[in-house]
Design a protein around this motif. Sequence first.
Motif, PDB file in Angstrom:
ATOM      1  N   PHE A  78     138.252  76.647  32.993  1.00  0.00           N
ATOM      2  CA  PHE A  78     136.966  76.010  32.702  1.00  0.00           C
ATOM      3  C   PHE A  78     136.460  76.574  31.381  1.00  0.00           C
ATOM      4  CE2 PHE A  78     132.352  76.640  32.688  1.00  0.00           C
ATOM      5  CZ  PHE A  78     131.906  75.315  32.781  1.00  0.00           C
ATOM      6  N   THR A  79     135.897  75.712  30.513  1.00  0.00           N
ATOM      7  CA  THR A  79     135.428  76.154  29.203  1.00  0.00           C
ATOM      8  C   THR A  79     134.004  75.692  28.957  1.00  0.00           C
ATOM      9  OG1 THR A  79     136.252  74.173  28.055  1.00  0.00           O
ATOM     10  CG2 THR A  79     137.789  76.026  28.282  1.00  0.00           C
ATOM     11  N   ILE A  80     133.265  76.470  28.182  1.00  0.00           N
ATOM     12  CA  ILE A  80     131.926  76.099  27.750  1.00  0.00           C
ATOM     13  C   ILE A  80     131.681  76.709  26.377  1.00  0.00           C
ATOM     14  CG2 ILE A  80     130.890  78.045  28.989  1.00  0.00           C
ATOM     15  CD1 ILE A  80     128.384  76.279  29.349  1.00  0.00           C
ATOM     16  N   ASP A  81     131.025  75.966  25.489  1.00  0.00           N
ATOM     17  CA  ASP A  81     130.731  76.499  24.165  1.00  0.00           C
ATOM     18  C   ASP A  81     129.478  75.846  23.596  1.00  0.00           C
ATOM     19  OD1 ASP A  81     131.477  74.262  22.008  1.00  0.00           O
ATOM     20  OD2 ASP A  81     133.039  74.229  23.541  1.00  0.00           O
ATOM     21  N   SER A  82     128.836  76.560  22.693  1.00  0.00           N
ATOM     22  CA  SER A  82     127.677  76.055  21.965  1.00  0.00           C
ATOM     23  C   SER A  82     127.491  76.931  20.739  1.00  0.00           C
ATOM     24  CB  SER A  82     126.420  76.047  22.845  1.00  0.00           C
ATOM     25  OG  SER A  82     125.362  75.346  22.181  1.00  0.00           O
ATOM     26  N   ALA A  83     126.376  76.754  20.018  1.00  0.00           N
ATOM     27  CA  ALA A  83     126.136  77.531  18.800  1.00  0.00           C
ATOM     28  C   ALA A  83     124.654  77.509  18.460  1.00  0.00           C
ATOM     29  CB  ALA A  83     126.955  76.975  17.637  1.00  0.00           C
ATOM     30  N   TRP A  84     124.222  78.546  17.748  1.00  0.00           N
ATOM     31  CA  TRP A  84     122.903  78.569  17.132  1.00  0.00           C
ATOM     32  C   TRP A  84     123.101  78.314  15.648  1.00  0.00           C
ATOM     33  CZ3 TRP A  84     117.854  78.466  18.149  1.00  0.00           C
ATOM     34  CH2 TRP A  84     116.949  78.834  17.149  1.00  0.00           C
ATOM     35  N   VAL A  85     122.316  77.376  15.097  1.00  0.00           N
ATOM     36  CA  VAL A  85     122.499  76.933  13.714  1.00  0.00           C
ATOM     37  C   VAL A  85     121.198  77.115  12.946  1.00  0.00           C
ATOM     38  CG1 VAL A  85     123.176  75.032  12.213  1.00  0.00           C
ATOM     39  CG2 VAL A  85     124.187  75.231  14.504  1.00  0.00           C
ATOM     40  N   HIS A  86     121.308  77.660  11.744  1.00  0.00           N
ATOM     41  CA  HIS A  86     120.159  77.803  10.842  1.00  0.00           C
ATOM     42  C   HIS A  86     120.497  77.131   9.518  1.00  0.00           C
ATOM     43  CE1 HIS A  86     116.543  79.582   9.088  1.00  0.00           C
ATOM     44  NE2 HIS A  86     117.287  79.899   8.035  1.00  0.00           N
ATOM     45  N   GLN A  87     119.604  76.248   9.052  1.00  0.00           N
ATOM     46  CA  GLN A  87     119.846  75.485   7.830  1.00  0.00           C
ATOM     47  C   GLN A  87     118.735  75.740   6.813  1.00  0.00           C
ATOM     48  OE1 GLN A  87     119.941  71.507   9.492  1.00  0.00           O
ATOM     49  NE2 GLN A  87     122.152  71.594   9.855  1.00  0.00           N
TER      50      GLN A  87
END
Length: 317
Positions: A78-87
């Motif tokens: 089972f896999t899960i992923d995400s990210a925090w992004v700053h622009q």
Amino acid sequence: MRGSLLIVPLLWTQSAHAHGIAGNRYFAGTMTIDDPAVADELILPNFSYLPFPAQGSNVTESRINGAFARLLTPTLAFTIDSAWVHQNWPIGRTSGFDKTNIGLKYEAFRDNRHEALVSVGLAWGIAHSGAVAIGADAPDTIQPGIFVGKGFGDLPDSLSWLRPFAVTASFVDEVPLGSVGRALAPNPATGRFDTILPRAVETLHWGISLQYSTLYLTKRFDRGPPKDEPLNQLVPLVEFRFDSPRGQTTAATANPGFAYVAVAWQVAAEAIIPLNRAGGTGPGFRAQLLIFLDDFMPALFGKPLLSGRPARSQIAW
């Protein structure tokens, strides 16, 4: 030497899934494409910085990605992923979480003798799990993928200089299940951000990596099968990443760097070099810490959730 290389995988019956090992080959955990390993692992962080054109304007973007995989059986995770992004935009800054993806990844083929590994995956990009501010408020997506690794340690003596090399490849088709999302776009006239409704487009995420195992420069194979897994080594590599939205320009980057793999973790870093304007307006960099959870916390991750058989076994002679 050639004979020992061919015999080793027949005698070596370990299944070190946690480290992406096939025969004598360790496939490094790559940073821009998914590697073929199916494992208990944690990536935190995967930090990247790259100036590139997004949402119609030049913007400097920093990302902190995280991913977690948990073995359900010795070959299914089972896999899960995400990210925090700053622009950073010319008129201001935006930040927020990227879309969250959950899925399954399955080891479909393994040939230890020929250092080959193939996995397939299916992920679901959860609608509206990402922030409008960074353009990640998108509809649901389905993401089928295939991940391949092949080492060249089985080559004959006449091509022995190629034995340290390996290639991996990844192909993931991101198919939206809706027509539009929401995003913020800079408005130079007002100096503010306007909400827009960008069209959701099917995108093929694909790439390849070329890796070099420094263990093939040692005496590891001179006296029969190795007694240890191919860990504790430096792996120079270069990744090529391509994102191809349907009907639009492919974004392309080259990413040279290295990975150092230990027993319970891997650390890696690479430069990001745009190959076209869609891939970026200047160079960037990326760094990653990958933790092999079954070795880092064996009491908790020593065996798959749905199987009593450990994900890894000892080397057998």
